[in-house]
Scaffold this motif. Structure first.
Motif, PDB file in Angstrom:
ATOM      1  N   LYS A  88       0.820  -1.219   0.000  1.00  0.00           N
ATOM      2  CA  LYS A  88       0.000   0.000   0.000  1.00  0.00           C
ATOM      3  C   LYS A  88       0.848   1.261   0.000  1.00  0.00           C
ATOM      4  N   ASN A  89       1.952   1.209   0.782  1.00  0.00           N
ATOM      5  CA  ASN A  89       2.816   2.385   0.941  1.00  0.00           C
ATOM      6  C   ASN A  89       4.225   2.093   0.475  1.00  0.00           C
ATOM      7  N   ILE A  90       4.895   3.159   0.090  1.00  0.00           N
ATOM      8  CA  ILE A  90       6.323   3.060  -0.198  1.00  0.00           C
ATOM      9  C   ILE A  90       7.038   3.906   0.858  1.00  0.00           C
ATOM     10  N   ALA A  91       8.194   3.409   1.323  1.00  0.00           N
ATOM     11  CA  ALA A  91       8.987   4.186   2.283  1.00  0.00           C
ATOM     12  C   ALA A  91      10.406   4.307   1.756  1.00  0.00           C
ATOM     13  N   LEU A  92      10.988   5.481   1.943  1.00  0.00           N
ATOM     14  CA  LEU A  92      12.370   5.709   1.492  1.00  0.00           C
ATOM     15  C   LEU A  92      13.189   6.222   2.661  1.00  0.00           C
ATOM     16  N   MET A  93      14.444   5.771   2.725  1.00  0.00           N
ATOM     17  CA  MET A  93      15.368   6.384   3.680  1.00  0.00           C
ATOM     18  C   MET A  93      16.530   6.972   2.896  1.00  0.00           C
ATOM     19  N   VAL A  94      16.851   8.227   3.203  1.00  0.00           N
ATOM     20  CA  VAL A  94      17.961   8.924   2.544  1.00  0.00           C
ATOM     21  C   VAL A  94      18.975   9.280   3.628  1.00  0.00           C
ATOM     22  N   LYS A  95      20.216   8.828   3.443  1.00  0.00           N
ATOM     23  CA  LYS A  95      21.280   9.184   4.398  1.00  0.00           C
ATOM     24  C   LYS A  95      22.293  10.052   3.677  1.00  0.00           C
ATOM     25  N   TRP A  96      22.643  11.192   4.275  1.00  0.00           N
ATOM     26  CA  TRP A  96      23.650  12.037   3.627  1.00  0.00           C
ATOM     27  C   TRP A  96      24.526  12.695   4.695  1.00  0.00           C
ATOM     28  N   ALA A  97      25.777  12.964   4.290  1.00  0.00           N
ATOM     29  CA  ALA A  97      26.734  13.556   5.218  1.00  0.00           C
ATOM     30  C   ALA A  97      26.473  15.049   5.349  1.00  0.00           C
ATOM     31  N   ASP A  98      26.555  15.552   6.557  1.00  0.00           N
ATOM     32  CA  ASP A  98      26.425  16.985   6.822  1.00  0.00           C
ATOM     33  C   ASP A  98      27.065  17.200   8.190  1.00  0.00           C
ATOM     34  N   ASP A 236      -2.437   7.357  -4.937  1.00  0.00           N
ATOM     35  CA  ASP A 236      -3.407   8.284  -4.343  1.00  0.00           C
ATOM     36  C   ASP A 236      -3.878   9.247  -5.440  1.00  0.00           C
ATOM     37  N   ASP A 237      -4.423  10.392  -5.045  1.00  0.00           N
ATOM     38  CA  ASP A 237      -4.922  11.340  -6.057  1.00  0.00           C
ATOM     39  C   ASP A 237      -3.790  11.877  -6.936  1.00  0.00           C
ATOM     40  N   TYR A 238      -2.543  11.725  -6.485  1.00  0.00           N
ATOM     41  CA  TYR A 238      -1.426  12.405  -7.160  1.00  0.00           C
ATOM     42  C   TYR A 238      -0.506  11.488  -7.955  1.00  0.00           C
ATOM     43  N   ILE A 239      -0.251  10.290  -7.434  1.00  0.00           N
ATOM     44  CA  ILE A 239       0.612   9.384  -8.186  1.00  0.00           C
ATOM     45  C   ILE A 239      -0.049   8.012  -8.380  1.00  0.00           C
ATOM     46  N   LYS A 240       0.303   7.364  -9.469  1.00  0.00           N
ATOM     47  CA  LYS A 240      -0.140   5.996  -9.738  1.00  0.00           C
ATOM     48  C   LYS A 240       1.126   5.189  -9.965  1.00  0.00           C
ATOM     49  N   SER A 241       1.306   4.119  -9.175  1.00  0.00           N
ATOM     50  CA  SER A 241       2.557   3.366  -9.285  1.00  0.00           C
ATOM     51  C   SER A 241       2.366   2.046 -10.004  1.00  0.00           C
ATOM     52  N   ASN A 242       3.396   1.678 -10.742  1.00  0.00           N
ATOM     53  CA  ASN A 242       3.492   0.301 -11.217  1.00  0.00           C
ATOM     54  C   ASN A 242       4.818  -0.238 -10.690  1.00  0.00           C
ATOM     55  N   GLY A 243       5.468  -1.153 -11.397  1.00  0.00           N
ATOM     56  CA  GLY A 243       6.684  -1.773 -10.877  1.00  0.00           C
ATOM     57  C   GLY A 243       7.884  -0.843 -10.734  1.00  0.00           C
TER      58      GLY A 243
END
Ligand code: HEC
Length: 400
Positions: A88-98, A236-243
């Motif tokens: 149902k959901n997609i989750a992303l993790m972004v790691k960056w140096a700062d 959702d109302d904004y994006i439609k996902s496929n593979g």
């Protein structure tokens, strides 16, 4: 001597041309719900991190000399990106140096916060070409999820509690009373700066405030850097996902007065959902490598006067006539570069200050449509266009 130089040059071009788009990120399928997932969830331990390169955005220059000077010598950054999906959901993790943790304070307007954004391609009748990377374009919307690191900010919440909307330094409180005041502000405050925007081209960025865009984002500072997480519905109302889900990632550095367009930005990155058939067209567009000859393209660029308007590399003088192309190969797809040459008005980069440079506007308005000031190069033969595109792909800052 000249011959040696030329061969060293073409070798250099060949090497950087080989640095194609970042490899797709593979989203691991999980059974647990990803709703509200944060960086410390155990689910991330199984996810595989992929490298994504983020280039200094040089299409638009800000009208802030101090900030521009601070960022003039900027290099590209590497981020590590992992993805999960639960059906149902997609989750992303972004790691960056700062190296510095910059949090927007409640009362300071001259400090800026670290932050990150994940952009998705909005639904359109025709899924390709993908929208313009920073802002989308007419008929090709983007959805941008933005998270900034913010301290507690008291925002008037309609309860008429006006005495807490005063700068603490301007109250006559001290000692315990001031502590109580701070505690009250913190309890009323909004601590999370999470926003969702949609855009279809420059000057059309609109925040979605009606609750129709659901998401959950957070940022955690660790040793020398940030981990940012975002989860949102796959559909959702904004994006439609496929593979294959195209995303682009941006990060801001508060210690360098980064804000708005002053950021590091990736090109489109493909996220492939494990166990689903990748979308060959989208994947193809994102990972396409130009078959042109970059060394010939460099010559064709000079012959056709591109450098009369554009700064091409960091060694060339800056120009107010047109956007700098010195990082354009980093954050643009081959399809976008091709389109920029053949149909300059398909996406119009507006220029940062039309008033200061009124003699060199980057576009005119005809019948309500923005028409690029760039020469229409649709007369060029296919081979020359490909060679120029191959050369443009090599234009990008090194990784720091
Ligand atoms: C007369 C000045 C002029 C010339 C000559 C010119 N351009 Fe442009 N170019 C512009 C302007 C102005 C823009 C910004 C408006 C727009 O997006 O079309 C632009 C935009 C672009 C962009 C998009 C940049 C971005 O950040 O998205 C690319 C790529 C580009 N030009 C490549 C070229 C190439 C390659 C040539 C030569 C074949 C060329 N230009 C010649 C004025 C020029």
């Amino acid at each position: 001597m000249k011959k040696i130089l030329t061969s060293i040059l073409s070798l250099g071009l060949a090497c950087s041309a080989a640095l194609a788009a970042d490899a797709p990120v593979n989203a691991l399928k999980v059974t647990d719900s990803l709703d509200g997932i944060t960086a410390d969830s155990a689910l991330w331990s199984k996810a595989k991190f992929s490298e994504v390169t983020l280039y200094p955005q040089t299409a638009l220059k800000m009208n802030d000399k101090k900030a521009n000077d601070m960022n003039a010598a900027d290099k590209a950054k590497k981020a590590e990106v992992a993805a999960l999906y639960d059906g149902k959901n997609i989750a992303l993790m972004v790691k960056w140096a700062d190296g510095t943790k910059n949090i927007q304070g409640s009362y300071s307007s001259d400090t800026y916060s670290d932050g990150f954004a994940v952009q998705f391609a909005g639904t359109t009748k025709k899924a390709e070409p993908l929208p313009y990377i920073g802002m989308g374009s007419e008929g090709r919307p983007v959805i941008v999820h933005l998270q900034k690191a913010t301290a507690s900010v008291y925002e008037p919440n309609g309860n008429k509690d006006v005495e807490t909307q005063v700068n603490r330094n301007q109250t006559n409180l001290f000692g315990q009373e001031l502590k109580d005041y701070d505690a009250k502000v913190a309890s009323l405050a909004k601590t999370d700066y999470e926003r969702v925007f949609t855009a279809q081209g420059f000057r059309s960025l609109t925040e979605i405030k009606d609750g129709s865009a659901k998401s959950s984002a957070s940022m955690t500072y660790g040793t020398n850097g940030w981990s940012g997480t975002l989860s949102r519905p796959l559909n959702d109302d904004y994006i439609k996902s496929n593979g294959t889900v195209p995303v682009a990632i941006a990060v801001w550095d508060g210690s360098k007065n980064g804000r708005d367009g002053l950021k590091n930005l990736s090109s489109w990155v493909a996220v492939n959902l494990e166990g689903m058939k990748p979308d060959a067209k989208r994947l193809g567009e994102i990972t396409e490598v130009s078959k042109g000859d970059a060394a010939k393209g460099k010559e064709a660029l000079a012959t056709n006067g591109c450098n009369g308007c554009h700064q091409i590399t960091a060694e060339d003088p800056a120009s107010v006539m047109a956007p700098s192309l010195k990082n354009v190969g980093g954050y643009s797809t081959v399809a976008y570069l091709r389109e920029s040459i053949l149909k300059p008005s398909a996406v119009v980069v507006p220029g940062y200050n039309r008033n200061a440079h009124s003699n060199t506007p980057w576009y005119t308005i005809e019948k309500g449509k923005r028409i690029s000031a760039m020469t229409d190069y649709s007369f060029l033969d296919k081979k020359t266009v490909e060679d120029i595109v191959a050369y443009l792909k090599t234009l990008k800052a090194e990784v720091e």
